[in-house]
Design a protein around this motif. Sequence first.
Motif, PDB file in Angstrom:
ATOM      1  N   SER A 204     -23.473   4.927   1.989  1.00  0.00           N
ATOM      2  CA  SER A 204     -22.354   5.806   1.649  1.00  0.00           C
ATOM      3  C   SER A 204     -22.759   7.240   1.919  1.00  0.00           C
ATOM      4  N   GLY A 205     -21.768   8.112   2.030  1.00  0.00           N
ATOM      5  CA  GLY A 205     -22.033   9.514   2.299  1.00  0.00           C
ATOM      6  C   GLY A 205     -20.801  10.197   2.843  1.00  0.00           C
ATOM      7  N   LEU A 206     -21.019  11.152   3.759  1.00  0.00           N
ATOM      8  CA  LEU A 206     -19.929  11.908   4.361  1.00  0.00           C
ATOM      9  C   LEU A 206     -19.876  11.651   5.862  1.00  0.00           C
ATOM     10  N   GLN A 207     -18.655  11.484   6.349  1.00  0.00           N
ATOM     11  CA  GLN A 207     -18.420  11.358   7.786  1.00  0.00           C
ATOM     12  C   GLN A 207     -17.378  12.408   8.144  1.00  0.00           C
ATOM     13  N   PHE A 212     -17.401   8.099   3.110  1.00  0.00           N
ATOM     14  CA  PHE A 212     -17.403   6.759   3.681  1.00  0.00           C
ATOM     15  C   PHE A 212     -18.244   5.828   2.820  1.00  0.00           C
ATOM     16  N   TYR A 213     -17.919   4.551   2.917  1.00  0.00           N
ATOM     17  CA  TYR A 213     -18.676   3.500   2.245  1.00  0.00           C
ATOM     18  C   TYR A 213     -18.709   2.316   3.193  1.00  0.00           C
ATOM     19  N   MET A 226     -17.536  -4.109   6.421  1.00  0.00           N
ATOM     20  CA  MET A 226     -16.371  -3.438   5.841  1.00  0.00           C
ATOM     21  C   MET A 226     -16.686  -1.956   5.695  1.00  0.00           C
ATOM     22  N   THR A 227     -15.821  -1.105   6.245  1.00  0.00           N
ATOM     23  CA  THR A 227     -15.982   0.338   6.156  1.00  0.00           C
ATOM     24  C   THR A 227     -14.761   0.943   5.487  1.00  0.00           C
ATOM     25  N   ILE A 228     -14.993   1.815   4.522  1.00  0.00           N
ATOM     26  CA  ILE A 228     -13.910   2.503   3.822  1.00  0.00           C
ATOM     27  C   ILE A 228     -14.086   4.000   4.051  1.00  0.00           C
ATOM     28  N   LEU A 229     -13.057   4.659   4.545  1.00  0.00           N
ATOM     29  CA  LEU A 229     -13.051   6.103   4.765  1.00  0.00           C
ATOM     30  C   LEU A 229     -11.920   6.709   3.939  1.00  0.00           C
ATOM     31  N   THR A 237      -8.857   8.708  -7.185  1.00  0.00           N
ATOM     32  CA  THR A 237      -8.025   7.508  -7.060  1.00  0.00           C
ATOM     33  C   THR A 237      -8.761   6.381  -6.364  1.00  0.00           C
ATOM     34  N   VAL A 238      -9.508   6.722  -5.320  1.00  0.00           N
ATOM     35  CA  VAL A 238     -10.068   5.699  -4.436  1.00  0.00           C
ATOM     36  C   VAL A 238     -11.390   5.117  -4.936  1.00  0.00           C
ATOM     37  N   GLU A 239     -12.244   5.916  -5.564  1.00  0.00           N
ATOM     38  CA  GLU A 239     -13.591   5.420  -5.879  1.00  0.00           C
ATOM     39  C   GLU A 239     -13.604   4.186  -6.788  1.00  0.00           C
ATOM     40  N   PRO A 240     -12.767   4.112  -7.849  1.00  0.00           N
ATOM     41  CA  PRO A 240     -12.746   2.850  -8.608  1.00  0.00           C
ATOM     42  C   PRO A 240     -12.335   1.658  -7.745  1.00  0.00           C
ATOM     43  N   VAL A 241     -11.467   1.909  -6.767  1.00  0.00           N
ATOM     44  CA  VAL A 241     -11.044   0.842  -5.874  1.00  0.00           C
ATOM     45  C   VAL A 241     -12.189   0.431  -4.959  1.00  0.00           C
ATOM     46  N   VAL A 242     -12.981   1.398  -4.517  1.00  0.00           N
ATOM     47  CA  VAL A 242     -14.119   1.105  -3.642  1.00  0.00           C
ATOM     48  C   VAL A 242     -15.106   0.180  -4.348  1.00  0.00           C
ATOM     49  N   ILE A 243     -15.352   0.433  -5.632  1.00  0.00           N
ATOM     50  CA  ILE A 243     -16.261  -0.432  -6.390  1.00  0.00           C
ATOM     51  C   ILE A 243     -15.732  -1.858  -6.407  1.00  0.00           C
ATOM     52  N   ALA A 244     -14.430  -2.006  -6.672  1.00  0.00           N
ATOM     53  CA  ALA A 244     -13.828  -3.338  -6.691  1.00  0.00           C
ATOM     54  C   ALA A 244     -13.886  -3.986  -5.308  1.00  0.00           C
TER      55      ALA A 244
END
Length: 452
Positions: A204-207, A212-213, A226-229, A237-244
């Motif tokens: 994870s980090g910055l793109q 990004f994750y 799987m890549t999440i940007l 809003t997004v980070e709890p979703v990223v964990i799931a």
Amino acid sequence: MRSMLAATLMFAAATAAHAQMTAPQVRGTNPKAVQTVPVRPPTMQTPSATADAMAKAERLSLQSDLAWVGQYNGAITGDVSERMVNAIKEYQKAKGGKPTGVLNPQERATLAEAARKKQESVGWKIVTEPTSGARLGIPTKLVPQQASDANGSKWTSPTGTVQVLLSRRKEVNPTSAKLADLEKEPSGRKVDYTVVKPDFFVLSGLQGLKKFYVRGTFKGDEVRTMTILYDQATENTVEPVVIAMSSAFNAFPSGPQAGPPPRKTVEYGTGIVVSDDGAIVTDRLMTDGCLAITIAGHGSADRLAEDKEHDLALLHIYGARGLKPLSLAGGAAKANVDIVGIADPQSQGGAAGVSSVKAALTPATSSNFALSPSPAVGFSGSPAIDADGKFAGIALLKPAMVAGPATSIPASQAVMVSAETLHNFLKANAVTTNGTSTDAKAAVVRVICVRK
């Protein structure tokens, strides 16, 4: 995201205090030396021990719910950890409660309801990626646009602020370390967190200006990643979703899948007849996505209205005779209720008999009560009857939307929506109830939903 999934899971420990008690001397007798005797008070059960005593499905559901409300950022594994206990304490403090590390029934029900609302707000669904068969948790309301080709699929928001990519490719003799290094190569990608395990890797980090994750794995020579940007402005809003999403990702699924299973082709529930002209109230979720809804013994029904906040649905059958609507007056929520409904046919050898089960009530929200234990599949939509034989509310089964290991099978949660909430729903839809009977067994019907 720097600390996401980084902490080592560990069991919390507690020590019991020792006290000593000395017997008193009695006046008028020869004093004798009295030996001190250590007395051990009963050992208090620690939060970790309490969690360890739960079924694994319950722990998975608890971790998942804590992640959804932003209190837990570890792996959703069902394992007991100090991080999970601390997340419970932080949740309790945020709600103004005592941080014991153990949720009471009301706190647990409130947490489950809050998590469910978070999931609904982003449109959380477990989906199968069409080209690979991989299973992913997708926030469909955040990324409603999907495109697929031979190399995978991409889900995006209308403005591109959030993107989810599932890619597949071949690599010669892949290893997690090699794959992680390859993912670090794209220009502008600054990695601030790396985990490399034998069977998967996480970065994870910055793109550029986006966070990004990446989570990837392989089987043989096939790699699936799987890549999440997402824009930094959407982080809350997004980070709890990223964990799931990370915990739900199942690149090479086999056996039971992560999260709740796809909706059944044929699903059964219970409905309450509330008027003699064919108005029936039942579970909204059970009747979602139906090609046809049938009331056993009466024929087809139309779904006329729904209450998404409380998961109620209004059905109507036409031309039915002999209906016995239930009196909805006079009931109140008490400590215990009888749930009167019709279990799934598989639970009663294909039969359709009406039965009742007892359940305890615990306040959860202003309009809902937690039910314990949960009634069997098929009872969702059933009336709850109080000790005086009066209608107290409607019981609903809510599948636990767990993002966890593919081999885990989460338990359902049950709530009772209050009689007042049901009255308001019917009034809003101009339904005139005319039931006079308190015979709940005569007023319930089997609801059958047929999907694709």
